[in-house]
Design an enzyme around this catalytic site. Structure first.
Site, mmCIF file in Angstrom:
data_model
loop_
_atom_site.group_PDB
_atom_site.id
_atom_site.type_symbol
_atom_site.label_atom_id
_atom_site.label_comp_id
_atom_site.label_asym_id
_atom_site.label_seq_id
_atom_site.Cartn_x
_atom_site.Cartn_y
_atom_site.Cartn_z
ATOM 1 N N SER A 127 0.837 -1.198 0.000
ATOM 2 C CA SER A 127 0.000 0.000 0.000
ATOM 3 C C SER A 127 0.872 1.247 0.000
ATOM 4 C CB SER A 127 -0.841 -0.020 1.269
ATOM 5 O OG SER A 127 -1.417 1.238 1.503
ATOM 6 N N TYR A 151 -1.017 -0.587 10.950
ATOM 7 C CA TYR A 151 -1.322 -1.218 9.669
ATOM 8 C C TYR A 151 -0.194 -0.932 8.654
ATOM 9 C CZ TYR A 151 -3.365 -1.500 4.987
ATOM 10 O OH TYR A 151 -3.562 -1.753 3.657
ATOM 11 N N LYS A 155 2.651 -3.559 6.764
ATOM 12 C CA LYS A 155 3.011 -3.641 5.338
ATOM 13 C C LYS A 155 4.534 -3.502 5.178
ATOM 14 C CE LYS A 155 -1.065 -4.014 3.277
ATOM 15 N NZ LYS A 155 -1.472 -5.315 2.710
#
Ligand code: UFG
Length: 332
Positions: A127, A151, A155
Site C-alpha cells: 500500500s 497497519y 506492510k
C-alpha cells in the site's frame, strides 16, 4: 492446454475478487483461500457467476497449515498473490497485536509454505500507506518508507521480510505492488467494494450516503493546502488496478521489485463528490468536520516505473470510477 493454477489469498476481498475475474483465461484454476472475515458467501456466488468453474474457494485462514498444505497438494499452483490481511487503519491502532498476528505473523507462515512448494512467482499486495507523510510529490518507489500507524508498519514489516529473504532475492520474481486509492467496481455491477460493518474509506461511505443509509458525508478538514481545502488522493479504478496485477504476473524477471499502482493524478474530496453527483445524478449531502488524525494534504503517485517496466498505465477516468461504484450498489 492450461495446466497451471494460481492462489489468491484473501481473494474474496475487493481487489482479490476483481483480480480473479481478470485472470479468468490465464490459469486453469483460480484458487482462493479466504476466511470471510471481510466478505460474505454471496460475494463468492456473484464472483463465481463471472469466473465460472475454474474458481475454487477454500474457506479458511491463511494460518491454517493443514488447509494450505492441502491446497498445494491438490492444485498445480505456480503463482501466488497475497492479499489476505486486516486493513482498517483505526482498528490497527486499537488492536496492534491482533494486526501483527493476522498480517505479519500469518504471512511469515504462508511464506514458509511458498518456499517449501518452490513458488517463484509472487505478488504482494502492499500500500502507498508505507510512504507515510510525503517528503515530496509525486511519490516514486524510492521515496523513504515510514509508518504512521500499525497497519502501515505491518506492510513495511512484510516488505522487509521479502527483501531480507535469500530465497525471494535469488530464486523468485517478487512484485511488491503499492496501491494508491482503488475505487470503482466491475462494470457488470456484480462485484465491488463491499466491506463488512462500518466503512472507513471514502467511496464506500459516499455510497452509503447515496443510498441514504448515512445522512451525510463528514469531510475531514477544509483547511488543507489544496485548491479547495480538502484532501487530495490518487484514485485508481479497480479494473485498472487489476490489469496492473496481470501485467506484474507476466513480468517474470528474477528479483524483488516494487511498483506504485496509481494514476499520477490527484483529486480532492470535493472533486470526488462533485463528479459522483454529476455522473450519477445523486445528491451527496456533506458537512465539514475536524481533520482526521494521520491524514495529509496530498498524496499522488509517480507511476512511471509501472509504465516503463510493465507497460501498465491506469487510464480510466474519475467519472468512470464513480459510475461503476454506484452501478454496483444499485444492482446489489
Ligand atoms: N475522507 C473524508 N471523510 C471520510 C473518509 C475519508 O473526508 O469519511 C477523506 C480523507 O480525509 C482523505 C480521503 O477522503 O482525504 C481519502 O480517505 P480514505 O480513508 O478513503 O483513504 P486514505 O487515503 O486515507 O487511505 C487509503 C487506505 C489506506 C491506504 C491509502 C493509500 O485506507 O489503507 O489509501 O494511499 F494505505
Amino acid at each position: 492446454m492450461r495446466t497451471e493454477s494460481i492462489l489468491l489469498t484473501g481473494g474474496l476481498g475487493f481487489i482479490g475478487s476483481h483480480t480473479a475475474v481478470a485472470l479468468k483465461n490465464h490459469f486453469k484454476q483460480i484458487v482462493i483461500i479466504d476466511d470471510l472475515s471481510n466478505s460474505v458467501m454471496n460475494n463468492y456466488y456473484r464472483l463465481k457467476s463471472l469466473v465460472g468453474d475454474c474458481l475454487i474457494l477454500y474457506k479458511a485462514d491463511i494460518a491454517s497449515q493443514n488447509v494450505i498444505d492441502k491446497i498445494f497438494l491438490s492444485h498445480n499452483i505456480k503463482a501466488v498473490i497475497h492479499y489476505a490481511g486486516l486493513k482498517a487503519v483505526g482498528e490497527s491502532i486499537i488492536f496492534p497485536a491482533k494486526y501483527y498476528y493476522k498480517n505479519v505473523y500469518s504471512t511469515k507462515l504462508l511464506f514458509e509454505v511458498l518456499k517449501k512448494n518452490k513458488i517463484t512467482n509472487l505478488i504482494f499486495s502492499s500500500s502507498a500507506t508505507v510512504y507515510g507523510k510525503p517528503l515530496y510529490l509525486a511519490i516514486d518507489e524510492s521515496h523513504p518508507v515510514k509508518a504512521i500507524n500499525p497497519y502501515g508498519q505491518n506492510k513495511i514489516d512484510i516488505e522487509q521480510m521479502i527483501f531480507n529473504d535469500p530465497y525471494f532475492q535469488e530464486q523468485c520474481s517478487v512484485k511488491i505492488l503499492r496501491y494508491f486509492n482503488p475505487i470503482g467496481a466491475h462494470p457488470s455491477g456484480l462485484i465491488g467494494d463491499d466491506p463488512k460493518g462500518i466503512p472507513n474509506n471514502i467511496m464506500p461511505i459516499i455510497l452509503k450516503v447515496a443510498t441514504q443509509e448515512h445522512q451525510e458525508l463528514k469531510i475531514f478538514g477544509n483547511d488543507y493546502q489544496t485548491h479547495d481545502g480538502t484532501g487530495i488522493r490518487d484514485y485508481i479504478h479497480i479494473m485498472d488496478l487489476v490489469e496492473g496485477h496481470v501485467k506484474a504476473l507476466d513480468y517474470n524477471k528474477k528479483g524483488i521489485i516494487v511498483f506504485n499502482l496509481g494514476t499520477g493524478k490527484g483529486f480532492s474530496v470535493l472533486d470526488l463528490i462533485n463528479t459522483f453527483q454529476e455522473v450519477n445524478k445523486v445528491k451527496i449531502p456533506y458537512s465539514f468536520v475536524e481533520r482526521r488524525s494521520g491524514d495529509v494534504d496530498m498524496v499522488f503517485a509517480n507511476p512511471d516505473r509501472a509504465k516503463t517496466t510493465l507497460g501498465f498505465e491506469a487510464l480510466r477516468s474519475l467519472q468512470s470510477m464513480c459510475f461503476d461504484a454506484w452501478n454496483f450498489v444499485k444492482k446489489k
